[in-house]
Design a protein around this motif. Structure first.
Motif, mmCIF file in Angstrom:
data_model
loop_
_atom_site.group_PDB
_atom_site.id
_atom_site.type_symbol
_atom_site.label_atom_id
_atom_site.label_comp_id
_atom_site.label_asym_id
_atom_site.label_seq_id
_atom_site.Cartn_x
_atom_site.Cartn_y
_atom_site.Cartn_z
ATOM 1 N N LEU A 256 -15.875 -40.148 -23.513
ATOM 2 C CA LEU A 256 -16.840 -39.797 -22.479
ATOM 3 C C LEU A 256 -16.273 -40.121 -21.111
ATOM 4 C CD1 LEU A 256 -18.486 -41.347 -25.053
ATOM 5 C CD2 LEU A 256 -20.382 -40.289 -23.837
ATOM 6 N N GLY A 257 -16.754 -39.395 -20.097
ATOM 7 C CA GLY A 257 -16.314 -39.696 -18.749
ATOM 8 C C GLY A 257 -16.759 -38.652 -17.747
ATOM 9 N N GLN A 258 -16.572 -39.001 -16.484
ATOM 10 C CA GLN A 258 -16.868 -38.096 -15.364
ATOM 11 C C GLN A 258 -15.559 -37.918 -14.572
ATOM 12 O OE1 GLN A 258 -21.014 -37.631 -16.230
ATOM 13 N NE2 GLN A 258 -19.678 -36.529 -14.816
ATOM 14 N N PRO A 259 -14.687 -36.999 -15.027
ATOM 15 C CA PRO A 259 -13.359 -36.867 -14.420
ATOM 16 C C PRO A 259 -13.292 -35.908 -13.229
ATOM 17 C CG PRO A 259 -13.482 -35.500 -16.372
ATOM 18 C CD PRO A 259 -14.824 -36.179 -16.240
ATOM 19 N N GLU A 260 -14.416 -35.615 -12.611
ATOM 20 C CA GLU A 260 -14.433 -34.596 -11.562
ATOM 21 C C GLU A 260 -13.481 -34.899 -10.402
ATOM 22 O OE1 GLU A 260 -18.421 -34.111 -13.648
ATOM 23 O OE2 GLU A 260 -17.150 -35.787 -13.040
ATOM 24 N N VAL A 261 -13.322 -36.200 -10.064
ATOM 25 C CA VAL A 261 -12.449 -36.523 -8.920
ATOM 26 C C VAL A 261 -11.007 -36.102 -9.180
ATOM 27 C CG1 VAL A 261 -13.889 -38.385 -8.025
ATOM 28 C CG2 VAL A 261 -12.163 -38.905 -9.774
ATOM 29 N N ILE A 262 -10.617 -35.987 -10.445
ATOM 30 C CA ILE A 262 -9.279 -35.522 -10.786
ATOM 31 C C ILE A 262 -9.094 -34.060 -10.375
ATOM 32 C CG2 ILE A 262 -7.679 -35.140 -12.723
ATOM 33 C CD1 ILE A 262 -9.110 -37.454 -14.171
ATOM 34 N N LEU A 263 -10.204 -33.324 -10.308
ATOM 35 C CA LEU A 263 -10.195 -31.907 -9.951
ATOM 36 C C LEU A 263 -10.516 -31.674 -8.482
ATOM 37 C CD1 LEU A 263 -12.194 -30.602 -13.046
ATOM 38 C CD2 LEU A 263 -9.709 -30.601 -12.740
ATOM 39 N N GLY A 264 -10.661 -32.750 -7.734
ATOM 40 C CA GLY A 264 -10.961 -32.602 -6.314
ATOM 41 C C GLY A 264 -12.419 -32.373 -6.005
ATOM 42 N N ILE A 265 -13.289 -32.649 -6.968
ATOM 43 C CA ILE A 265 -14.729 -32.491 -6.731
ATOM 44 C C ILE A 265 -15.437 -33.768 -7.174
ATOM 45 C CG2 ILE A 265 -14.730 -29.967 -6.865
ATOM 46 C CD1 ILE A 265 -15.728 -30.232 -9.796
ATOM 47 N N MET A 266 -16.738 -33.698 -7.337
ATOM 48 C CA MET A 266 -17.565 -34.797 -7.823
ATOM 49 C C MET A 266 -18.555 -34.230 -8.831
ATOM 50 S SD MET A 266 -20.341 -35.321 -4.744
ATOM 51 C CE MET A 266 -21.544 -36.111 -5.849
ATOM 52 N N PRO A 267 -19.276 -35.081 -9.558
ATOM 53 C CA PRO A 267 -20.294 -34.553 -10.481
ATOM 54 C C PRO A 267 -21.307 -33.683 -9.739
ATOM 55 C CG PRO A 267 -19.889 -36.857 -10.945
ATOM 56 C CD PRO A 267 -19.164 -36.550 -9.669
ATOM 57 N N GLY A 268 -21.705 -32.585 -10.389
ATOM 58 C CA GLY A 268 -22.654 -31.673 -9.762
ATOM 59 C C GLY A 268 -23.885 -31.393 -10.580
ATOM 60 N N PHE A 269 -23.943 -31.965 -11.809
ATOM 61 C CA PHE A 269 -25.094 -31.737 -12.686
ATOM 62 C C PHE A 269 -25.850 -33.039 -12.936
ATOM 63 C CE2 PHE A 269 -23.025 -27.884 -15.078
ATOM 64 C CZ PHE A 269 -23.067 -27.142 -13.901
ATOM 65 N N GLY A 270 -25.851 -33.945 -11.961
ATOM 66 C CA GLY A 270 -26.668 -35.157 -12.065
ATOM 67 C C GLY A 270 -25.924 -36.427 -12.414
ATOM 68 N N GLY A 271 -24.616 -36.355 -12.635
ATOM 69 C CA GLY A 271 -23.872 -37.532 -13.073
ATOM 70 C C GLY A 271 -23.878 -38.677 -12.077
ATOM 71 N N SER A 272 -23.819 -38.353 -10.786
ATOM 72 C CA SER A 272 -23.793 -39.421 -9.777
ATOM 73 C C SER A 272 -25.134 -40.125 -9.650
ATOM 74 C CB SER A 272 -23.376 -38.855 -8.411
ATOM 75 O OG SER A 272 -24.377 -37.998 -7.886
ATOM 76 N N GLN A 273 -26.174 -39.550 -10.231
ATOM 77 C CA GLN A 273 -27.517 -40.131 -10.131
ATOM 78 C C GLN A 273 -27.995 -40.735 -11.452
ATOM 79 O OE1 GLN A 273 -28.741 -40.299 -6.976
ATOM 80 N NE2 GLN A 273 -26.733 -39.374 -6.585
ATOM 81 N N ARG A 274 -27.786 -40.025 -12.553
ATOM 82 C CA ARG A 274 -28.260 -40.544 -13.846
ATOM 83 C C ARG A 274 -27.370 -41.662 -14.369
ATOM 84 N NH1 ARG A 274 -29.346 -34.882 -14.726
ATOM 85 N NH2 ARG A 274 -31.605 -34.514 -14.754
ATOM 86 N N LEU A 275 -26.055 -41.571 -14.155
ATOM 87 C CA LEU A 275 -25.156 -42.583 -14.705
ATOM 88 C C LEU A 275 -25.458 -43.981 -14.154
ATOM 89 C CD1 LEU A 275 -22.781 -43.124 -16.616
ATOM 90 C CD2 LEU A 275 -21.234 -42.634 -14.704
ATOM 91 N N PRO A 276 -25.580 -44.181 -12.829
ATOM 92 C CA PRO A 276 -25.900 -45.530 -12.349
ATOM 93 C C PRO A 276 -27.273 -46.017 -12.787
ATOM 94 C CG PRO A 276 -25.855 -43.962 -10.522
ATOM 95 C CD PRO A 276 -25.292 -43.256 -11.713
ATOM 96 N N ARG A 277 -28.203 -45.116 -12.988
ATOM 97 C CA ARG A 277 -29.518 -45.528 -13.468
ATOM 98 C C ARG A 277 -29.449 -46.041 -14.907
ATOM 99 N NH1 ARG A 277 -30.711 -42.022 -9.383
ATOM 100 N NH2 ARG A 277 -32.808 -42.076 -8.451
ATOM 101 N N LEU A 278 -28.455 -45.570 -15.647
ATOM 102 C CA LEU A 278 -28.338 -45.960 -17.045
ATOM 103 C C LEU A 278 -27.445 -47.180 -17.240
ATOM 104 C CD1 LEU A 278 -29.242 -45.065 -19.904
ATOM 105 C CD2 LEU A 278 -27.131 -43.737 -20.035
ATOM 106 N N VAL A 279 -26.315 -47.244 -16.537
ATOM 107 C CA VAL A 279 -25.334 -48.304 -16.808
ATOM 108 C C VAL A 279 -25.178 -49.291 -15.662
ATOM 109 C CG1 VAL A 279 -24.065 -46.750 -18.331
ATOM 110 C CG2 VAL A 279 -23.295 -47.026 -15.960
ATOM 111 N N GLY A 280 -25.844 -49.047 -14.529
ATOM 112 C CA GLY A 280 -25.723 -49.935 -13.378
ATOM 113 C C GLY A 280 -24.704 -49.415 -12.368
ATOM 114 N N LEU A 281 -24.839 -49.881 -11.134
ATOM 115 C CA LEU A 281 -24.033 -49.352 -10.029
ATOM 116 C C LEU A 281 -22.539 -49.617 -10.200
ATOM 117 C CD1 LEU A 281 -26.153 -50.145 -6.844
ATOM 118 C CD2 LEU A 281 -25.532 -47.886 -7.712
#
Length: 261
Positions: free
Chosen positions: A131-156
């Motif tokens: 599992l992972g959010q590798p978007e920064v490797i592609l020059g972007i960031m999460p666009g389907f909620g990863g930057s918001q749901r992930l910290p709510r689930l696992v902490g900042l």
């Protein structure tokens, strides 16, 4: 329902099973697949006979390996924004289904695939899952909620490390940080998902649905308002046949038969 191009949809014992079916492309999410997921989500939400939902991926390699990079590569800023809006809209519909949704993660759940899992209520992974959010490797960031749901689930702190590095993690590490509920052998993945879904399906549908709604809607409220929400929903359930049946069955020492009314 009409046959889908990129999804396999079945129902077993009041449990809907959605299988992402682009194994040649590691089940990568493209616009067509997102549209089909939106359509099947609408169908499930309108079908009171369905008590729980399982999502999984076709093949042995991937749950969903991410959004389709070939489709995204040539998008301009406005098109990228629209793609993000559409993906977020579909995943929010999934997240807000009245029925609990279980992700059975059989392989790669990266980028949009991890975000898809984050929009589910319960996550089970096979030992071979990554599992992972590798978007920064592609020059972007999460666009389907990863930057918001992930910290709510696992902490900042842990979320920021995963988001900033783009690193993949194992199923065991995902369980350690609270991203995954259970890790099982690949051969046991769907069995475990169906076991949990069946356990949910045996309970009061309205009790389960109200519990999900209370958690989702109350999570970002202050405690006073969230407790008020819980009290209102608790009281509403006393107007249902499920409540009468559940309490009567308990006192009569028999198994309740719920109708979802």
């Amino acid at each position: 329902m009409d046959k889908f191009k990129h999804l396999i949809y079945t129902v077993e014992d009041q449990i809907a099973i959605i299988t992402f079916n682009r194994p040649k492309y590691l089940n990568a999410l493209n616009s067509e697949m997102l549209k089909e997921l939106s359509d099947v989500t609408d169908h499930i939400g309108a079908d009171a006979s369905i008590r729980a939902v399982i999502l999984t991926g076709a093949g042995e390699k991937a749950f969903v390996a991410g959004a389709d990079i070939a489709e995204m590569r040539s998008k301009n800023a406005m098109e990228g924004r629209k793609f993000s809006q559409f993906g977020n809209w579909v995943l929010s519909k999934l997240e807000n289904l009245p029925q609990p949704v279980i992700a059975a993660i059989n392989g790669f759940a990266l980028g949009g695939g991890c975000e898809l899992a984050l929009a589910c209520d319960i996550r089970i992974a096979s030992t071979r899952a990554k599992l992972g959010q590798p978007e920064v490797i592609l020059g972007i960031m999460p666009g389907f909620g990863g930057s918001q749901r992930l910290p709510r689930l696992v902490g900042l702190g842990i979320a920021k490390e995963l988001l900033f590095t783009g690193d993949m993690i194992t199923a065991d590490r995902a369980r350690e940080i609270g991203l995954i509920n259970h890790v099982v052998e690949p051969s046991e993945l769907l069995t475990k998902a169906k076991e949990i879904a069946g356990n949910i399906a045996a309970k009061s549908p309205l009790g389960v649905q109200f519990s999900k709604k209370a958690v989702n809607e109350g999570f970002d409220l202050d405690l006073e308002r969230s407790l008020s929400l819980e009290t209102e929903m608790f009281g509403m359930l006393f107007s249902t046949e499920d409540q009468k049946e559940g309490m009567t069955a308990f006192l009569e020492k028999r198994k309740p038969v719920y109708q979802g009314k």
